[in-house]
Write an enzyme that holds these catalytic residues in place. Structure first.
Site, PDB file in Angstrom:
ATOM      1  N   LYS A 217      49.481  41.988  71.149  1.00 40.64           N
ATOM      2  CA  LYS A 217      49.343  43.423  71.396  1.00 40.64           C
ATOM      3  C   LYS A 217      50.467  44.181  70.675  1.00 40.64           C
ATOM      4  O   LYS A 217      50.229  45.157  69.998  1.00 40.64           O
ATOM      5  CB  LYS A 217      49.379  43.697  72.903  1.00 40.64           C
ATOM      6  CG  LYS A 217      49.306  45.161  73.255  1.00 40.64           C
ATOM      7  CD  LYS A 217      49.261  45.388  74.752  1.00 40.64           C
ATOM      8  CE  LYS A 217      49.412  46.891  75.042  1.00 40.64           C
ATOM      9  NZ  LYS A 217      49.336  47.217  76.454  1.00 40.64           N
ATOM     10  N   GLU A 223      57.713  34.414  70.197  1.00 41.59           N
ATOM     11  CA  GLU A 223      57.003  33.136  70.069  1.00 41.59           C
ATOM     12  C   GLU A 223      55.878  33.264  69.042  1.00 41.59           C
ATOM     13  O   GLU A 223      55.709  32.423  68.149  1.00 41.59           O
ATOM     14  CB  GLU A 223      56.390  32.710  71.418  1.00 41.59           C
ATOM     15  CG  GLU A 223      57.393  32.315  72.476  1.00 41.59           C
ATOM     16  CD  GLU A 223      57.791  33.477  73.370  1.00 41.59           C
ATOM     17  OE1 GLU A 223      57.718  34.636  72.914  1.00 41.59           O
ATOM     18  OE2 GLU A 223      58.193  33.212  74.522  1.00 41.59           O
ATOM     19  N   GLY A 274      48.055  43.477  78.354  1.00 43.68           N
ATOM     20  CA  GLY A 274      47.901  42.167  77.723  1.00 43.68           C
ATOM     21  C   GLY A 274      47.011  41.234  78.525  1.00 43.68           C
ATOM     22  O   GLY A 274      46.118  40.586  77.994  1.00 43.68           O
ATOM     23  N   ARG A 275      47.225  41.176  79.842  1.00 40.17           N
ATOM     24  CA  ARG A 275      46.455  40.229  80.666  1.00 40.17           C
ATOM     25  C   ARG A 275      45.055  40.746  80.965  1.00 40.17           C
ATOM     26  O   ARG A 275      44.284  40.079  81.652  1.00 40.17           O
ATOM     27  CB  ARG A 275      47.212  39.913  81.947  1.00 40.17           C
ATOM     28  CG  ARG A 275      47.659  41.130  82.741  1.00 40.17           C
ATOM     29  CD  ARG A 275      48.711  40.767  83.788  1.00 40.17           C
ATOM     30  NE  ARG A 275      49.281  41.936  84.448  1.00 40.17           N
ATOM     31  CZ  ARG A 275      50.289  42.663  83.984  1.00 40.17           C
ATOM     32  NH1 ARG A 275      50.829  42.371  82.804  1.00 40.17           N
ATOM     33  NH2 ARG A 275      50.762  43.700  84.644  1.00 40.17           N
ATOM     34  N   GLU A 360      51.656  38.312  87.246  1.00 48.68           N
ATOM     35  CA  GLU A 360      52.313  39.305  86.388  1.00 48.68           C
ATOM     36  C   GLU A 360      51.927  40.712  86.850  1.00 48.68           C
ATOM     37  O   GLU A 360      52.683  41.661  86.686  1.00 48.68           O
ATOM     38  CB  GLU A 360      51.931  39.082  84.916  1.00 48.68           C
ATOM     39  CG  GLU A 360      52.935  39.710  83.951  1.00 48.68           C
ATOM     40  CD  GLU A 360      52.677  39.368  82.487  1.00 48.68           C
ATOM     41  OE1 GLU A 360      51.724  39.915  81.905  1.00 48.68           O
ATOM     42  OE2 GLU A 360      53.437  38.560  81.908  1.00 48.68           O
ATOM     43  N   HIS A 391      42.259  14.349  94.135  1.00 51.06           N
ATOM     44  CA  HIS A 391      42.987  13.074  94.043  1.00 51.06           C
ATOM     45  C   HIS A 391      44.439  13.298  93.664  1.00 51.06           C
ATOM     46  O   HIS A 391      45.119  12.378  93.227  1.00 51.06           O
ATOM     47  CB  HIS A 391      42.275  12.163  93.036  1.00 51.06           C
ATOM     48  CG  HIS A 391      40.879  11.831  93.475  1.00 51.06           C
ATOM     49  ND1 HIS A 391      40.599  10.790  94.319  1.00 51.06           N
ATOM     50  CD2 HIS A 391      39.696  12.474  93.250  1.00 51.06           C
ATOM     51  CE1 HIS A 391      39.291  10.770  94.571  1.00 51.06           C
ATOM     52  NE2 HIS A 391      38.729  11.792  93.939  1.00 51.06           N
ATOM     53  N   LYS A 528      63.776  37.573  77.914  1.00 47.17           N
ATOM     54  CA  LYS A 528      63.571  37.740  76.462  1.00 47.17           C
ATOM     55  C   LYS A 528      64.891  38.137  75.798  1.00 47.17           C
ATOM     56  O   LYS A 528      65.264  37.608  74.753  1.00 47.17           O
ATOM     57  CB  LYS A 528      62.545  38.844  76.195  1.00 47.17           C
ATOM     58  CG  LYS A 528      61.113  38.477  76.504  1.00 47.17           C
ATOM     59  CD  LYS A 528      60.199  39.615  76.055  1.00 47.17           C
ATOM     60  CE  LYS A 528      58.788  39.449  76.547  1.00 47.17           C
ATOM     61  NZ  LYS A 528      57.930  40.594  76.263  1.00 47.17           N
TER      62      LYS A 528
HETATM   63  O1  F6P Z   1      56.087  38.823  78.069  1.00 43.82           O
HETATM   64  C1  F6P Z   1      54.948  39.122  78.802  1.00 43.82           C
HETATM   65  C2  F6P Z   1      53.900  39.688  77.893  1.00 43.82           C
HETATM   66  O2  F6P Z   1      54.233  40.971  77.511  1.00 43.82           O
HETATM   67  C3  F6P Z   1      52.527  39.645  78.537  1.00 43.82           C
HETATM   68  O3  F6P Z   1      52.296  40.705  79.364  1.00 43.82           O
HETATM   69  C4  F6P Z   1      51.651  39.593  77.342  1.00 43.82           C
HETATM   70  O4  F6P Z   1      50.359  39.186  77.657  1.00 43.82           O
HETATM   71  C5  F6P Z   1      52.404  38.614  76.485  1.00 43.82           C
HETATM   72  O5  F6P Z   1      53.766  38.911  76.720  1.00 43.82           O
HETATM   73  C6  F6P Z   1      52.099  38.663  75.021  1.00 43.82           C
HETATM   74  O6  F6P Z   1      52.396  39.931  74.480  1.00 43.82           O
HETATM   75  P1  F6P Z   1      51.840  40.355  73.079  1.00 43.82           P
HETATM   76  O7  F6P Z   1      50.361  40.330  73.133  1.00 43.82           O
HETATM   77  O8  F6P Z   1      52.389  41.726  72.828  1.00 43.82           O
HETATM   78  O9  F6P Z   1      52.360  39.368  72.067  1.00 43.82           O
END
Ligand code: F6P
Length: 559
Positions: A217, A223, A274-275, A360, A391, A528
């Site tokens: 987003k 990452e 995002g979620r 979240e 199990h 972060k």
């Molecule tokens: O760090 C949490 C978050 O902001 C989530 O809410 C989101 O889904 C995820 O990181 C990834 O964010 P982005 O889509 O901006 O890379």
């Protein structure tokens, strides 16, 4: 107007009294014995989902009080504000409109007019109608792109690079709808900054037959950016030349995607959390996997659930009933977790998806006004597909010291023709829910099938009358352990869409009662920021000012 905080509402006090009077001693076996209609009273049909709520620790009077609580805390007004596009995400000054992504187009969009590349959204929409038009223009372009990739036999592998909502939604859905996925394409999801994950995928693909989707987003998540840079370097090192053809970005930050060197971008808007973004361009891997028609069915299933949530009376509103039950368990019974038990192996990432959605969204300790809350909010969600979970940890669900409500999902029609399996799977789901409820005393025989559901009165089913104590021992199952049973006719794009939208709205309801902002996630920021600082210290070796533990570990890692 600021809504009444839940614990200051008359309904809250009434619920506390109800819990003391009958809630804490409520016995499911007795409830079924006394009410032959309990299953009907506590079942609820919603689009694509049938829910049996009858094995929950609740009676009709308590449910009424929960509806009062919803009314007194303004849940309906809050819901209507969301559907009106108001900026209910106040800490970020954003509207919350993921539901608009599944709204049908008011008029057909002419695909001939839509350029597939660089679909972005210059000016923010002035109103809902223009936002909806933008949604459908993008959707058309994205689905056309998906169709082109599906038709292109030279692309065999699609690698989605993203994390959190930019990974869990599409990954969960592509796995769940495996039976609908086009043959000849393999899907990979790389989320972790741990290079083992990307390295292993890169070993299994070839640059000329791979499409990388960089899903973020913000297009700043460390990452995702680290993995995307590594993928690009690998692609070029392997002799790949056409980045325009082999990389696409799914983002609200088209400028950053272009700066990265990506020319094919599908955008979305800041009003999609995002979620909550699997319905947007972030859903492109799913659209490639199941095709445009499948993706539209996925949206339509969710839209049907939106309409149900928007318009069904509170008493027959499934997301509302589930969200209120969550409040009842969390704040009155004091249950702090919920186990997710999908009895379908394709739903293997469904618990992880729900973890982000619930935790979240509602893992907050202050209300929307910033006031510290004196009551619990999001439960911990966890789970595995059945029968595997049986199990592993079901022992604790049946006989552990904590009561954990379980949420089953079962699917009536299988998508395979292996005889004997599906009946056994369904029987296990039903039996687990039954066993949790009826329990068994050490000296009784195994539970009889009809004991609880028929309102019968077999002795073992009544063993806990008036309390939670059966005569001791390792063979005792106390029973009276609550569960919800969600039933889908089949696992299809439409039913999956409805199920996910149901979960989104249920999280909305509990968050709304708790008075929190379910749509921000400031709690992830500190880690972060610190990770960046620690990364610098890891290379420089500077331990000055660090706490003893972090300094000690850093020193060991550098030794
Ligand atoms: O760090 C949490 C978050 O902001 C989530 O809410 C989101 O889904 C995820 O990181 C990834 O964010 P982005 O889509 O901006 O890379």
């Amino acid at each position: 107007m600021t809504p009444t905080r839940c614990d200051r509402s008359p309904a809250w006090s009434a619920l506390q009294a109800a819990y003391k009077m009958q809630g804490q001693a409520f016995d499911l076996r007795q409830a079924f014995a006394q009410d032959a209609d309990r299953f009907e009273t506590f079942s609820q049909s919603a689009p694509h989902v049938f829910a049996d709520l009858s094995k929950n620790l609740i009676d009709a009077a308590t449910q009424q009080l929960l509806f009062d609580l919803a009314r007194q805390t303004g849940v309906e007004q809050h819901r209507d504000a969301m559907f009106a596009g108001e900026k209910i995400n106040r800490t970020e000054q954003r509207a919350v409109m993921h539901w608009l992504l599944r709204n049908p187009a008011p008029a057909p969009v002419d695909i001939g007019q839509v350029a597939i590349k660089n679909i972005a959204y210059g000016a923010p929409a002035k109103n809902l109608a223009s936002a909806l038009a933008q949604v459908h223009t993008t959707l058309q372009a994205m689905l056309a792109f998906a169709a082109a990739v599906r038709a292109d036999d030279t692309i065999t592998d699609v690698v989605n690079i993203g994390i959190g909502g930019s990974d869990l939604g599409p990954q969960m859905a592509v796995l769940a709808l495996d039976a609908f996925v086009a043959p000849g394409k393999r899907f990979h999801f790389v989320s972790n900054v741990d290079g083992h994950e990307l390295a292993s995928v890169l070993q299994s693909v070839k640059p000329q037959s791979t499409l990388f989707l960089i899903a973020s987003k913000t297009f700043t998540t460390i990452e995702t950016m680290t993995n995307a840079e590594s993928a690009k370097r690998w692609f070029l090192r392997q002799g790949g030349t056409d980045i325009g053809r082999h990389f696409a970005a799914l983002t609200t930050n088209v400028v950053a995607a272009n700066a990265f060197g990506i020319r094919t971008t599908f955008g979305f808007w800041d009003w999609v959390g995002g979620r909550y973004s699997v319905w947007s361009a972030i859903g492109l891997p799913l659209a490639i996997a199941i095709g445009a028609d499948g993706f539209r069915e996925f949206l339509a299933g969710a839209h049907a659930m939106d309409e149900h949530f928007r318009s069904a009376p509170l008493e027959q509103n499934l997301p509302l009933r589930l969200g209120l039950l969550d409040v009842w368990y969390r704040n009155f019974h004091g249950f702090s977790s919920r186990s997710i038990a999908p009895y379908h192996s394709a739903l293997k990432r469904y618990p992880a998806y729900l973890q982000q959605l619930e935790m979240e969204s509602n893992g907050k300790r202050v209300d929307a006004q910033g006031e510290t809350l004196p009551y619990g909010t999001a439960p911990v969600l966890w789970g595995e597909p059945g029968t595997n979970g049986q199990h592993a940890y079901f022992q604790m669900l049946h006989q552990g010291t904590d009561v954990v409500p379980v949420e089953f999902v079962a699917v009536k029609q299988p998508k395979h023709d292996l005889s004997g399996h599906h009946g056994l799977l369904l029987a296990n789901a039903l039996a687990q829910a039954q066993a949790l409820m009826v329990g068994k005393s050490a000296d009784a025989g195994p539970p009889q099938g009809g004991a609880a559901s028929s309102g019968g009165s077999e002795p073992h089913a009544m063993g806990e009358r008036g309390g939670n104590v059966l005569s001791g021992g390792h063979k005792n199952f106390p029973g009276n352990r609550p569960s919800t049973f969600l039933l889908l006719e089949a696992l299809t794009p439409a039913s999956l869409g409805a199920l996910i939208a149901l979960q989104e709205h249920r999280v909305f309801v509990s968050g709304s009662v708790w008075g929190i902002n379910s749509f921000d996630q400031w709690g992830v920021e500190l880690g972060k920021v610190l990770a960046k600082e620690v990364a610098l210290r890891l290379s420089s070796g500077n331990l000055t000012g660090l706490d003893g533990s972090t300094a000690g570990l850093l020193a060991r890692l550098r030794a």
